[in-house]
Scaffold this active site. Structure first.
Site, mmCIF file in Angstrom:
data_model
loop_
_atom_site.group_PDB
_atom_site.id
_atom_site.type_symbol
_atom_site.label_atom_id
_atom_site.label_comp_id
_atom_site.label_asym_id
_atom_site.label_seq_id
_atom_site.Cartn_x
_atom_site.Cartn_y
_atom_site.Cartn_z
ATOM 1 N N HIS A 1 -2.146 -5.236 1.784
ATOM 2 C CA HIS A 1 -3.250 -6.018 1.783
ATOM 3 C C HIS A 1 -3.046 -7.370 1.277
ATOM 4 O O HIS A 1 -2.039 -7.725 0.528
ATOM 5 C CB HIS A 1 -4.301 -5.457 0.658
ATOM 6 N N LYS B 1 0.829 -1.144 0.102
ATOM 7 C CA LYS B 1 0.001 0.005 0.050
ATOM 8 C C LYS B 1 0.772 1.284 -0.022
ATOM 9 O O LYS B 1 1.903 1.054 0.219
ATOM 10 C CB LYS B 1 -0.783 -0.052 1.202
ATOM 11 N N ASN C 1 -1.466 -0.186 7.234
ATOM 12 C CA ASN C 1 -1.109 -1.567 7.744
ATOM 13 C C ASN C 1 -0.184 -2.187 6.665
ATOM 14 O O ASN C 1 -0.020 -3.292 6.506
ATOM 15 C CB ASN C 1 -2.135 -2.518 8.225
ATOM 16 N N TYR D 1 -12.603 -2.797 -2.391
ATOM 17 C CA TYR D 1 -13.006 -2.755 -1.266
ATOM 18 C C TYR D 1 -14.830 -2.748 -0.989
ATOM 19 O O TYR D 1 -15.118 -2.212 0.155
ATOM 20 C CB TYR D 1 -12.492 -1.495 -0.206
ATOM 21 N N GLU E 1 -9.939 -11.052 -6.311
ATOM 22 C CA GLU E 1 -8.958 -9.876 -6.281
ATOM 23 C C GLU E 1 -7.861 -9.974 -7.508
ATOM 24 O O GLU E 1 -7.329 -9.211 -8.043
ATOM 25 C CB GLU E 1 -8.287 -9.902 -4.919
HETATM 26 P P1 TYD Z 1 -10.573 -5.829 6.065
HETATM 27 O O1 TYD Z 1 -10.624 -6.089 4.756
HETATM 28 O O2 TYD Z 1 -11.424 -5.734 7.233
HETATM 29 O O3 TYD Z 1 -8.862 -6.212 6.848
HETATM 30 P P2 TYD Z 1 -7.843 -6.939 6.069
HETATM 31 O O4 TYD Z 1 -6.835 -5.777 5.386
HETATM 32 O O5 TYD Z 1 -7.029 -7.259 7.110
HETATM 33 O O6 TYD Z 1 -8.424 -7.903 5.152
HETATM 34 O O7 TYD Z 1 -10.173 -4.212 6.187
HETATM 35 C C1 TYD Z 1 -9.693 -3.611 5.203
HETATM 36 C C2 TYD Z 1 -8.739 -2.256 5.460
HETATM 37 O O8 TYD Z 1 -9.465 -1.318 6.142
HETATM 38 C C3 TYD Z 1 -7.571 -2.711 6.372
HETATM 39 O O9 TYD Z 1 -6.312 -3.183 5.975
HETATM 40 C C4 TYD Z 1 -7.640 -1.278 6.861
HETATM 41 C C5 TYD Z 1 -8.726 -0.690 7.030
HETATM 42 N N1 TYD Z 1 -9.555 -0.546 8.381
HETATM 43 C C6 TYD Z 1 -9.548 0.677 8.971
HETATM 44 O O10 TYD Z 1 -9.041 1.548 8.545
HETATM 45 N N2 TYD Z 1 -10.301 0.596 10.297
HETATM 46 C C7 TYD Z 1 -10.887 -0.561 10.555
HETATM 47 O O11 TYD Z 1 -11.393 -0.484 11.801
HETATM 48 C C8 TYD Z 1 -11.043 -1.655 9.775
HETATM 49 C C9 TYD Z 1 -11.773 -3.099 10.398
HETATM 50 C C10 TYD Z 1 -10.305 -1.639 8.506
#
Ligand code: TYD
Length: 151
Positions: free
Chosen positions: A128, A11, A125, A51, A139
């Protein structure tokens, strides 16, 4: 265990903070094979499609801004899209990615090592990673043309 393909996106925070090499090193350490890689300029439509299951979440508008690089001033909203392939690829990559919330991600995982929550409460984070076989198929097909996967 089944042979799977999984989508990984490095990202905008990962690119901006020069974490690309470290992240690929962690991915390669799984023993999985990289079969697709390209820089992608993330359009609003692509971000929303990727998303779409989260479109009713309160953090959705900022999530779209984040994945499009708007928090990091990246030219052309770029991310690095990767496909890794191998036995149990989806779970193996999720394991080393760590929990969604960087504060809860285990030490030594990609998100535990490099992720952060900004003062604006945005999860940054770094990567993805597809969560299950249905998502992975959707995806990989969304981000890559079949001829771009060299499996
Ligand atoms: P999600 O698909 O729930 O998690 P992952 O990436 O672990 O599969 O969420 C997508 C993205 O949304 C996540 O990487 C970061 C963002 N996010 C937030 O900013 N706040 C939140 O509370 C959550 C659950 C996700």
């Amino acid at each position: 265990m089944a042979i799977e393909q999984t989508l990984i996106l490095i990202k905008p925070d990962g690119l901006f903070r020069r974490l690309t090499g470290l992240t690929i090193d962690r991915l390669d350490s799984t023993g999985l094979e990289m079969v697709g890689a390209k820089m992608v300029s993330v359009s609003e439509d692509l971000a929303r499609e990727h998303y779409k299951s989260l479109s009713d979440k309160p953090f959705f508008p900022n999530l779209i801004r984040y994945i499009r690089g708007e928090f990091h001033g990246l030219k052309d909203s770029r991310i690095l899209a990767l496909v890794y392939r191998g036995e149990g690829a989806i779970a193996k990559v999720r394991l080393i990615a760590g929990a969604t919330n960087p504060e809860q991600a285990a030490p030594g995982t990609i998100r535990g090592s490099f992720g952060r929550i900004t003062t604006a409460q945005q999860f940054e984070n770094v990567i993805h990673a597809s969560s299950d076989p249905v998502d992975a198929k959707r995806e990989v097909e969304l981000w890559f043309k079949p001829q771009e996967i060299l499996a």
